[in-house]
Design an enzyme around this catalytic site. Structure first.
Site, PDB file in Angstrom:
ATOM      1  N   ASN A 177      19.385  42.392  51.765  1.00  0.00           N
ATOM      2  CA  ASN A 177      18.269  41.460  51.935  1.00  0.00           C
ATOM      3  C   ASN A 177      18.779  40.074  52.321  1.00  0.00           C
ATOM      4  OD1 ASN A 177      16.409  43.424  51.251  1.00  0.00           O
ATOM      5  ND2 ASN A 177      16.131  42.710  49.148  1.00  0.00           N
TER       6      ASN A 177
ATOM      7  N   THR B 135      15.549  46.484  50.117  1.00  0.00           N
ATOM      8  CA  THR B 135      14.378  46.620  50.981  1.00  0.00           C
ATOM      9  C   THR B 135      14.714  46.515  52.462  1.00  0.00           C
ATOM     10  OG1 THR B 135      12.920  45.769  49.261  1.00  0.00           O
ATOM     11  CG2 THR B 135      12.127  45.617  51.528  1.00  0.00           C
TER      12      THR B 135
END
Length: 543
Positions: A97, A76
């Site tokens: 992340n 992400t």
């Protein structure tokens, strides 16, 4: 399913006097950049013919069905860092992340991508959100630097999505913290946020009945056992009153984010000033659904059909403002379904990783081989692996060599690259679908933060050992199902076209910059301008 908070916020909006100003007609009033977390190119292709709302509208614009998050670390934070900077993680500094900083002053050496680890008492789970790790400016920052009158807004379901798309200089930046939309300390909540939080609290306090299945979604409803009595694939998002966790893993969540975005657009009169404004929106529910239930069950079908309708409502709202807006929609990464369902659906070689490649297992073997008293390796065993910096340079080299040899010998591993091998590889500027594995690794590699080794699993191996607790499926691999994402542009009056060949998410920022005549020096970013005009004219700067 429409999230009722969208309607509630619209009702509570206070009409403000119009502030429309004269501006060159060719520039959009407002840029709307949307990231749908874990919306893979595969999902786009599978559901495309069934979309009737917002996604359908976007397919009438300029469609790149094979966009690429070109790098290896398809997570992400790295993915969001590429979308509006125009740079790969090797430049943004957002390599994952989480990463490990063995020189960090605190006891917890894990560092979250959107935290300030120097805050006393913090750790990578209980952190202070910060933009400090993002090394490059976003499009919004560049716009504001060129014209301080530009308003930059970023809202998302995840803090890291809001931060990585918004950047370091934002007017409003809000994310969901598990209970409400929040922001940096000492930032006063505008009326739109207050209304949104009240509406969401009311929504969560109300029980949610199971959502009805369309005939298409009914086809996806099949129970998939994953062990210990747990199964997925037939969920319909029934939720008990007060269950905020279930709210986040449901179509309701994206509706709330879009409702907040609509409230901020109307209250701030975005797109009605003297210069182009920008709002970044991170829709996170698809990712939560994908992790919790996989990508091919009734849960994902309901999620995407609902998001399609909610996006349609959101675009209808934008139409009602009279603002000339341009939309780009993409994803931070793709995703892969759970191997148990893949085994049932024609992919017998899909499997889960075993513990043989953990740094605990490999590190102990290396320590025994080299006569070390402690495990010299840090990391999970997949992706970046760091070697104890207290070792002598000669011993570090031996550890790296021994660990790489053991990883390469494991039948689950496709490749294990050393720091020296990666750094000797130039950044590729060729078609992303043709990149070698080490070129993908290089695009993720920041020598200040990345590991001494990078380990890539073979395709279709899911790096979750036990699906009975927590996630059943994930992303993060070096393979196409995690790298490929749609990139969709839409603007009223745009003559659309479709280009099936590969482009990159780093191309989005320079393409938008060209629409507003924001200059970029050659080589200033990794991406290139995509010509959004289907004819002989071009939306890109003359070379």
């Amino acid at each position: 399913m429409r999230f009722t908070a969208f309607a509630a916020i619209a009702i509570l909006l206070t009409p403000l006097p119009a502030m429309a100003q004269q501006r060159e007609a060719k520039k959009p009033d407002l840029i709307v950049a949307i990231s749908v977390d874990q919306f893979s190119a595969d999902l786009f292709q599978e559901y495309r013919q069934h979309f009737t709302g917002g996604f359908k509208r976007l397919t009438d614009g300029v469609v790149f069905p094979s966009g690429y998050q070109s790098h290896a670390a398809t997570e992400t934070c790295p993915g969001h860092s590429t979308i509006l900077t125009g740079d790969h993680p090797s430049r943004t500094g957002i390599i994952a992340n989480h990463w490990i900083d063995l020189h960090a002053a605190r006891e917890d050496k894990n560092v979250y991508c959107a935290e300030d680890e120097t805050v006393p008492g913090s750790n990578s789970d209980d952190y202070t959100v910060s933009d400090k790790h993002l090394k490059v400016p976003t499009l919004g920052e560049r716009m504001k630097k060129a014209n301080p009158a530009t308003r930059v807004v970023s809202v998302a379901g995840k803090d890291r999505a809001a931060v990585m798309m918004g950047g370091h200089d934002v007017d409003e930046l809000w994310w969901w913290d598990g209970k409400q939309f929040t922001s940096y300390a000492n930032r006063k909540a505008p009326a739109a946020v207050t209304r949104a939080n009240a509406a969401v609290a009311q929504q969560i306090a109300t029980a949610q009945a199971p959502l009805p299945l369309s005939p298409f979604c009914e086809r996806h409803s099949q129970a998939i056992p994953v062990g210990d009595g747990k199964s997925v694939g037939t969920g319909r998002f029934a939720r008990a009153a007060g269950d905020a966790g279930a709210f986040r893993i449901s179509p309701e969540f994206d509706g709330a984010v879009l409702a907040l975005a609509a409230g901020l657009i109307q209250d701030m009169q975005l797109g009605k000033g003297k210069t182009t404004d920008i709002i970044d929106i991170g829709a996170s529910a698809t990712d939560y659904v994908g992790h919790t239930y996989g990508t091919e069950g009734s849960e994902m079908c309901l999620q995407l059909m609902s998001l399609d309708r909610d996006l349609g409502d959101f675009f209808d709202f934008l139409d009602s403002t009279g603002v000339d807006y341009v939309v780009v929609l993409t994803a931070d990464h793709g995703g892969n379904d759970l191997p148990e369902r893949e085994n049932m659906h024609g992919i017998p070689d899909a499997k889960r990783v075993t513990g043989s490649i953990s740094t605990k297992t490999i590190g102990k073997a290396v320590a025994d081989e080299l006569g070390l008293s402690e495990n010299p390796l840090h990391g999970s065993g997949v992706g970046d692996i760091w070697v104890d910096p207290s070792l002598t340079p000669g011993m570090r080299d031996k550890v790296i060599e021994a660990a790489a040899k053991r990883y390469r010998a494991d039948p689950q591993v496709a490749a294990a690259f050393t720091r020296d091998e990666i750094m000797a590889t130039p950044i590729s500027h060729g078609p992303p679908e043709q990149w070698s594995l080490i070129e993908r690794a290089r695009a993720s590699y920041d020598p200040q933060r990345s590991g001494d080794l990078l380990v890539a699993l073979k395709p279709r191996i899911t790096p979750i050992i036990d699906p009975t607790h927590g996630s059943v499926a994930t992303h993060g691999s070096i393979w196409g199902y995690d790298r490929r994402v749609p990139i969709l542009f839409w603007r009223k009056g745009m003559a659309g076209y479709e280009q099936p060949l590969g482009v990159e998410t780093v191309d989005i920022m320079p393409s938008l910059a060209a629409l507003i005549d924001l200059p970029l020096a050659p080589g200033e970013v990794d991406g290139r301008c995509l010509d959004l005009d289907p004819g002989p004219a071009s939306t890109c700067p003359a070379k």
